[in-house]
Design an enzyme around this catalytic site. Structure first.
Site, PDB file in Angstrom:
ATOM      1  N   HIS A 259      35.509  17.431  -8.769  1.00  0.00           N
ATOM      2  CA  HIS A 259      36.156  16.350  -8.630  1.00  0.00           C
ATOM      3  C   HIS A 259      37.617  15.796  -9.083  1.00  0.00           C
ATOM      4  O   HIS A 259      38.235  16.584 -10.064  1.00  0.00           O
ATOM      5  CB  HIS A 259      35.345  15.188  -9.452  1.00  0.00           C
ATOM      6  CG  HIS A 259      35.539  15.326 -10.996  1.00  0.00           C
ATOM      7  ND1 HIS A 259      36.472  14.715 -11.841  1.00  0.00           N
ATOM      8  CD2 HIS A 259      34.698  15.865 -11.801  1.00  0.00           C
ATOM      9  CE1 HIS A 259      36.258  15.055 -13.132  1.00  0.00           C
ATOM     10  NE2 HIS A 259      35.277  15.772 -13.076  1.00  0.00           N
ATOM     11  N   ASP A 260      38.241  15.409  -8.215  1.00  0.00           N
ATOM     12  CA  ASP A 260      39.476  15.100  -8.354  1.00  0.00           C
ATOM     13  C   ASP A 260      40.651  16.147  -8.350  1.00  0.00           C
ATOM     14  O   ASP A 260      41.779  16.014  -8.837  1.00  0.00           O
ATOM     15  CB  ASP A 260      39.846  14.191  -9.619  1.00  0.00           C
ATOM     16  CG  ASP A 260      38.893  12.598  -9.809  1.00  0.00           C
ATOM     17  OD1 ASP A 260      39.327  11.853  -8.976  1.00  0.00           O
ATOM     18  OD2 ASP A 260      38.084  12.839 -10.542  1.00  0.00           O
TER      19      ASP A 260
ATOM     20  N   GLY B 254      37.311  19.900 -12.840  1.00  0.00           N
ATOM     21  CA  GLY B 254      37.819  18.775 -12.717  1.00  0.00           C
ATOM     22  C   GLY B 254      39.273  18.539 -12.853  1.00  0.00           C
ATOM     23  O   GLY B 254      39.952  19.204 -13.842  1.00  0.00           O
TER      24      GLY B 254
END
Length: 263
Positions: free
Chosen positions: A122-123, A140
């Site tokens: 994520h991200d 992440g």
């Protein structure tokens, strides 16, 4: 959707947006709230979850999962997306999770190659022309700049930043930022020189390469701390884009940069 080839055995939500020339092979799954650009190929068994934004002329191989729910316990179902840039190839069983409230999106740039079994959490934000080797795992909010290569089996800690034109040895564990133009490896991970082969392939001149090498000799081989080394580089190396990029990267690093070779 002229020239678009959709297998009747694929599962495609009626609200999915497929551009002209997209191919979707049997047993692929494409959910609602997805966009797939012109000429992209979705192979059998690939899963394109809600929030995927896939560019033009990409290729998503069997078993890949794009825009899966983040593996982050803080994720609370907020809307987010995963972006795959034009011309990027996503090989077998790759996973690219969508973003969280932190950034709202995970981004993979243009003309990248994500090799089999690699993971982009994520991200993360990946630039263009990046290669992620087989089974490499990005935690992440990792940032990787253009033309970097993370060889197979590399493990990258969350929040790490990897500069442009970096080459990372396979099997490395990365827990510090890696400045641009460098070659890193060994255990524990350290600076091993500049990525001279990669720089020449990118068309850099001998003068540019010599300048980059001088900068890193000062940073890593003169026994100076980072503050002293950066001040010395500013004093002794003439202004050039490469100098400003390296100095800016190191000064902006919140995790600190990898250590030098102590041999």
């Amino acid at each position: 959707m002229t020239n678009t080839l959709i297998s009747p055995l694929a599962s495609i939500h009626p609200e999915a947006k497929l551009a002209e020339g997209v191919q979707v092979h049997p047993f692929a799954v494409i959910e609602a709230n997805t966009e797939i650009g012109e000429g992209t190929i979705i192979h059998s068994g690939a899963v394109i979850h809600s929030g995927a934004r896939i560019g033009k002329h990409c290729e998503i191989h069997p078993g890949a999962v794009i825009a899966g729910i983040p593996q982050d316990l803080k994720y609370a179902g907020e809307d987010s997306i995963a972006i795959i840039g034009d011309g990027t190839r996503v090989r077998e069983c790759v996973t690219v999770n969508r973003g969280t409230v932190s950034r709202g999106k995970t981004v993979v740039g243009k003309n990248c190659l994500l090799m089999a079994y690699s993971h982009v959490a994520h991200d993360c934000v990946l630039g263009d022309n990046i290669i992620i080797g087989n089974a490499t795992q990005l935690a992440g909010e990792v940032e990787i700049d253009d033309y970097a290569i993370a060889s197979g089996g590399t493990l990258v800690h969350q929040f790490v930043r990897i500069g442009r034109h970096v080459m990372i040895q396979g099997g490395s564990r990365v827990n510090k930022d890696i400045p641009p133009y460098t070659l890193v490896g060994r255990e524990p991970l350290c600076y091993c020189g500049i990525n001279i082969v990669g720089l020449r392939r990118r068309g850099m001149s001998n003068d540019q390469i010599y300048c980059i090498n001088d900068i890193y000799r000062t940073i890593y081989q003169r026994g100076l701390n980072n503050t002293e080394a950066l001040a010395t580089v500013e004093k002794e190396v003439g202004e050039c884009p490469e100098r400003e990029e390296i100095l800016g990267f190191i000064r902006a690093s919140s995790r600190g940069i990898i250590r030098g070779n102590m041999d």
